[in-house]
Design a protein around this motif. Structure first.
Motif, PDB file in Angstrom:
ATOM      1  N   UNK A 174       0.834  -1.203   0.000  1.00  0.00           N
ATOM      2  CA  UNK A 174       0.000   0.000   0.000  1.00  0.00           C
ATOM      3  C   UNK A 174       0.871   1.256   0.000  1.00  0.00           C
ATOM      4  N   UNK A 175       0.491   2.235  -0.783  1.00  0.00           N
ATOM      5  CA  UNK A 175       1.301   3.429  -0.942  1.00  0.00           C
ATOM      6  C   UNK A 175       2.058   3.435  -2.246  1.00  0.00           C
ATOM      7  N   UNK A 176       2.038   2.296  -2.939  1.00  0.00           N
ATOM      8  CA  UNK A 176       2.686   2.190  -4.247  1.00  0.00           C
ATOM      9  C   UNK A 176       1.690   1.546  -5.206  1.00  0.00           C
ATOM     10  N   UNK A 177       1.525   2.144  -6.363  1.00  0.00           N
ATOM     11  CA  UNK A 177       0.552   1.674  -7.352  1.00  0.00           C
ATOM     12  C   UNK A 177       1.091   0.467  -8.112  1.00  0.00           C
ATOM     13  N   UNK A 178       0.498  -0.706  -7.895  1.00  0.00           N
ATOM     14  CA  UNK A 178       0.937  -1.929  -8.557  1.00  0.00           C
ATOM     15  C   UNK A 178       0.901  -1.789 -10.074  1.00  0.00           C
ATOM     16  N   UNK A 179      -0.065  -1.028 -10.583  1.00  0.00           N
ATOM     17  CA  UNK A 179      -0.205  -0.870 -12.028  1.00  0.00           C
ATOM     18  C   UNK A 179       1.000  -0.177 -12.654  1.00  0.00           C
ATOM     19  N   UNK A 180       1.765   0.557 -11.855  1.00  0.00           N
ATOM     20  CA  UNK A 180       2.912   1.282 -12.393  1.00  0.00           C
ATOM     21  C   UNK A 180       4.145   0.401 -12.544  1.00  0.00           C
ATOM     22  N   UNK A 181       4.128  -0.791 -11.949  1.00  0.00           N
ATOM     23  CA  UNK A 181       5.273  -1.700 -12.063  1.00  0.00           C
ATOM     24  C   UNK A 181       5.252  -2.421 -13.401  1.00  0.00           C
ATOM     25  N   UNK A 182       6.379  -2.412 -14.078  1.00  0.00           N
ATOM     26  CA  UNK A 182       6.509  -3.103 -15.355  1.00  0.00           C
ATOM     27  C   UNK A 182       7.922  -3.622 -15.498  1.00  0.00           C
ATOM     28  N   UNK A 183       8.335  -3.909 -16.716  1.00  0.00           N
ATOM     29  CA  UNK A 183       9.688  -4.437 -16.919  1.00  0.00           C
ATOM     30  C   UNK A 183      10.163  -4.135 -18.334  1.00  0.00           C
ATOM     31  N   UNK A 184      11.479  -4.219 -18.497  1.00  0.00           N
ATOM     32  CA  UNK A 184      12.096  -4.165 -19.816  1.00  0.00           C
ATOM     33  C   UNK A 184      13.117  -5.292 -19.882  1.00  0.00           C
ATOM     34  N   UNK A 185      13.480  -5.697 -21.077  1.00  0.00           N
ATOM     35  CA  UNK A 185      14.466  -6.753 -21.255  1.00  0.00           C
ATOM     36  C   UNK A 185      15.812  -6.138 -21.622  1.00  0.00           C
TER      37      UNK A 185
END
Length: 307
Positions: free
Chosen positions: A118-129
């Motif tokens: 909580x306090x961090x938006x899960x939707x903003x997490x992503x990745x790059x290769x």
């Protein structure tokens, strides 16, 4: 074989069976529970740093949290409390500008099994290769890194090195660096949406009346939603909006409020950190405001980001 010998052999076999079950079973102490592929704690690898220092990189990301630094404000850290950083030179989406010798001092944060507290938006997490095939964690599209000389939780010795490295704020912004009065958050689900000068998402209320602007947010409503303050034409242009997007007006109580294509703006008090979008679609009448308002028609087009 006499009866006594047979009895002793049977007891020995039973003890061996119990020992085997204890060592190889699937209970709490079994070897399967220690296998990272089964969801247990992953192995840790150490990056360059002082001898005997705590590990600064793990084989998986774990759960990321937000803590408040006395000087920098909200800062993102991994499951062990190690600060993560963003790099100003990462300007090309989907790629990292830190390779080779740079990556030794600034190891990439692994993306595997990354989750948000909580306090961090899960939707903003992503990745790059990365070129070596490993996956690097991103936050609102920004690649994340550790600093090799951070040896303890919440340490931020990498802050502002070279003027291009900064601890990551919860929305991918640079902690400790002033924000523009009107910002843009690249949300993977909602697209580019507007933020205020504190990094809080801006919302519109579909029960409001555009042109002439009239708010339907009364006393009870205002306990949860805060009217947006005025921004300048220069602020709008810096955020990529034409100046004519802004329609400041005076509310019934005499205060001044900003509107976007004639839709009054608000922040949601439940959004306690930058990058959160907890007000999105509340009651089916509250929506984040698009940052790419293309048609200015005095409110006929509702700039609601509905995903």
């Amino acid at each position: 074989m006499n009866k006594k010998t047979w009895h002793n052999l049977a007891l020995g076999a039973s003890a061996l069976t119990l020992l085997t079950v204890s060592a190889c079973g699937s209970g709490d102490g079994g070897s399967q529970d220690r296998n990272p592929k089964q969801g247990a704690s992953p192995a840790i690898s150490v990056i360059p740093g002082s001898a005997g220092s705590p590990p600064a990189v793990s084989s998986s990301a774990g759960r990321f949290t937000v803590h408040t630094d006395d000087k920098l404000g909200p800062v993102v850290s991994d499951a062990r409390g190690m600060t993560v950083y963003v790099f100003d030179k990462d300007t090309t989406p989907g790629t990292s500008a830190c390779e080779g010798a740079c990556a030794k001092d600034w190891p990439a944060v692994p993306a595997d099994r990354a989750t948000a507290s909580p306090g961090l938006n899960q939707d903003l997490l992503g990745s790059l290769t990365r070129p070596d095939g490993t996956r690097q964690l991103t936050l609102a599209g920004k690649p994340l890194y550790y600093y090799a000389k951070d040896t303890k939780p919440k340490e931020t010795s990498g802050q502002n090195i070279g003027g291009v490295w900064h601890a990551a704020a919860p929305d991918g912004w640079k902690s400790g660096v002033p924000r523009p009065a009107l910002g843009v958050l690249n949300d993977p689900k909602l697209g580019p949406i507007l933020q205020d000068g504190n990094g809080r998402t801006l919302y519109l209320f579909t029960k409001d009346t555009p042109w002439p602007m009239k708010t339907a947010c009364g006393t009870a409503c205002l306990a949860t939603w805060t009217p947006t303050g005025l921004v300048s034409e220069a602020d709008a242009k810096a955020a990529g909006l034409p100046a004519k997007t802004l329609f400041p007006f005076t509310t019934a109580n005499g205060s001044r409020q900003e509107s976007f294509n004639c839709w009054p703006g608000y922040t949601f008090k439940g959004d306690t950190q930058p990058g959160l979008t907890g007000g999105q679609n509340v009651g089916g009448v509250w929506f984040a405001i698009k940052a790419n308002i293309k048609k200015i028609d005095r409110g006929a087009t509702v700039p609601a980001a509905k995903g």
